[in-house]
Design a protein around this motif. Structure first.
Motif, short mmCIF file in Angstrom:
data_model
loop_
_atom_site.label_atom_id
_atom_site.label_comp_id
_atom_site.label_asym_id
_atom_site.label_seq_id
_atom_site.Cartn_x
_atom_site.Cartn_y
_atom_site.Cartn_z
N ALA A 49 0.83 -1.21 0.00
CA ALA A 49 0.00 0.00 0.00
C ALA A 49 0.86 1.25 0.00
N GLN A 50 1.97 1.22 0.72
CA GLN A 50 2.87 2.37 0.76
C GLN A 50 3.53 2.61 -0.59
N VAL A 51 3.94 1.53 -1.24
CA VAL A 51 4.54 1.66 -2.58
C VAL A 51 3.52 2.23 -3.56
N TYR A 52 2.29 1.74 -3.48
CA TYR A 52 1.22 2.22 -4.37
C TYR A 52 0.98 3.72 -4.21
N THR A 53 0.78 4.17 -2.98
CA THR A 53 0.48 5.59 -2.76
C THR A 53 1.68 6.48 -3.09
N THR A 54 2.88 6.02 -2.76
CA THR A 54 4.07 6.82 -3.04
C THR A 54 4.32 6.95 -4.54
N LEU A 55 4.19 5.83 -5.24
CA LEU A 55 4.45 5.82 -6.68
C LEU A 55 3.42 6.66 -7.44
N ARG A 57 1.25 8.98 -6.35
CA ARG A 57 1.21 10.41 -6.01
C ARG A 57 2.45 11.16 -6.44
N GLY A 58 3.53 10.41 -6.76
CA GLY A 58 4.78 11.06 -7.12
C GLY A 58 4.99 11.26 -8.61
N VAL A 59 4.09 10.71 -9.45
CA VAL A 59 4.22 10.82 -10.91
C VAL A 59 3.08 11.69 -11.44
N PRO A 60 3.38 12.65 -12.33
CA PRO A 60 2.31 13.51 -12.88
C PRO A 60 1.22 12.71 -13.58
N ASP A 61 -0.01 13.21 -13.49
CA ASP A 61 -1.15 12.52 -14.08
C ASP A 61 -0.97 12.31 -15.58
N LEU A 62 -0.51 13.33 -16.27
CA LEU A 62 -0.34 13.25 -17.72
C LEU A 62 0.66 12.18 -18.11
N VAL A 63 1.74 12.07 -17.35
CA VAL A 63 2.75 11.05 -17.64
C VAL A 63 2.15 9.66 -17.48
N LEU A 64 1.39 9.44 -16.44
CA LEU A 64 0.76 8.13 -16.23
C LEU A 64 -0.22 7.81 -17.35
N MET A 65 -0.99 8.83 -17.77
CA MET A 65 -1.95 8.63 -18.85
C MET A 65 -1.25 8.20 -20.14
N LEU A 66 -0.21 8.92 -20.52
CA LEU A 66 0.51 8.60 -21.75
C LEU A 66 1.27 7.27 -21.63
N LEU A 67 1.80 7.01 -20.44
CA LEU A 67 2.54 5.77 -20.22
C LEU A 67 1.64 4.56 -20.39
N LEU A 68 0.45 4.60 -19.78
CA LEU A 68 -0.45 3.45 -19.85
C LEU A 68 -1.04 3.31 -21.26
N PHE A 69 -1.41 4.44 -21.87
CA PHE A 69 -2.07 4.36 -23.17
C PHE A 69 -1.10 3.88 -24.26
N PHE A 70 0.04 4.55 -24.39
CA PHE A 70 0.98 4.19 -25.45
C PHE A 70 1.86 3.01 -25.06
N GLY A 71 2.38 3.04 -23.82
CA GLY A 71 3.20 1.92 -23.37
C GLY A 71 2.40 0.64 -23.23
N GLY A 72 1.18 0.77 -22.70
CA GLY A 72 0.32 -0.40 -22.56
C GLY A 72 -0.05 -0.99 -23.90
N GLN A 73 -0.26 -0.12 -24.88
CA GLN A 73 -0.61 -0.58 -26.23
C GLN A 73 0.53 -1.41 -26.83
N VAL A 74 1.75 -0.92 -26.64
CA VAL A 74 2.91 -1.65 -27.14
C VAL A 74 3.04 -3.00 -26.44
N ALA A 75 2.87 -2.99 -25.11
CA ALA A 75 3.02 -4.23 -24.34
C ALA A 75 1.95 -5.26 -24.72
N ILE A 76 0.70 -4.80 -24.85
CA ILE A 76 -0.40 -5.72 -25.19
C ILE A 76 -0.18 -6.35 -26.56
N ASN A 77 0.24 -5.53 -27.52
CA ASN A 77 0.44 -6.05 -28.86
C ASN A 77 1.65 -6.98 -28.93
N ALA A 78 2.67 -6.71 -28.12
CA ALA A 78 3.83 -7.60 -28.08
C ALA A 78 3.44 -8.96 -27.52
N ILE A 79 2.63 -8.93 -26.45
CA ILE A 79 2.17 -10.20 -25.86
C ILE A 79 1.26 -10.95 -26.83
#
Length: 229
Positions: A49-55, A57-79
């Protein structure tokens, strides 16, 4: 004034409101789980729980959005490719928005709910045990109602911020209120009019929310003695 774009803005407003409500439901679920994990006796649960909240809350919302959308897309298609699926898989912008916003505000609500649980006097739970109540009965009749009342101010603040934060989904192509406003502004070359209209929609959402939370606060405070300021 809006050159016929009002229906489009209304459709975008409905998408924004749906996104906000769905994200808030996910955030509340994650917040409750995170709070219970932080209050548990398990060192592993508290650490996760501490790792979750720290991680989060410490990363900008926009970065997380772009990371999951574009990075997740790459990961899903690779799998998928490794499993023999050759067709390209597109990430759904709505689902991505819900997951990212829900995870972000789940971290904030974890702390709000943890403080609310701690605000409930432990003697009341002990009294419930003395009366022969089960842990579930104690949680449903004693702990959760009082916890929710203590958490309401933090819940209200996070909801107001969450509604405004939904605007970041415009960067991944979701046709929300912000995207519809950008499209109308670009078509008519009247950015002031349409961004003002978008701002008024968000103001209407937040104003209605403040009225609702004010009513809830009064409702839950019936019979509760208020301390003098």
């Amino acid at each position: 004034m809006l050159h016929g774009f009002l229906p489009s803005l209304l459709q975008g407003a409905l998408v924004t409101l749906s996104l906000a409500l769905t994200s808030m439901a996910l955030a509340m679920g994650l917040g409750l789980l995170g709070a219970l994990a932080k209050l548990s006796r398990s060192r592993v649960a508290r650490g996760l729980a501490q790792v979750y909240t720290t991680l989060i809350r410490g990363v900008p919302d926009l970065v997380l959005m772009l990371l999951l959308f574009f990075g997740g897309q790459v990961a899903i298609n690779a799998i998928a490719l490794a499993l023999g699926h050759e067709d390209y898989i597109d990430m759904d912008p709505y689902l991505t928005g819900v997951l990212v916003i829900g995870f972000i505000f789940g971290a904030y609500l974890t702390e709000a709910f943890r403080g609310a649980f701690l605000a409930v006097p432990p003697g009341q739970r002990e009294a419930g045990l003395a009366f022969g109540m089960t842990p579930w009965q104690i949680a449903r009749r004693i702990t959760l109602p009082q916890m929710f009342r203590h958490a309401l101010p933090g819940l209200s603040n996070n909801w107001l911020v969450l509604i405004k934060s939904t605007a970041i989904v415009s960067v991944i192509g979701l046709s929300d209120l912000m995207t519809r406003g950008q499209q109308a502004a670009g078509t008519t070359r009247e950015p002031f009019s349409f961004y003002l209209a978008v701002a008024l929609f968000y103001l209407a959402f937040t104003s209605a929310s403040e009225l609702m939370f004010g009513w809830l606060q009064r409702r839950l405070s019936i019979g509760v003695r208020q301390g003098a300021l």
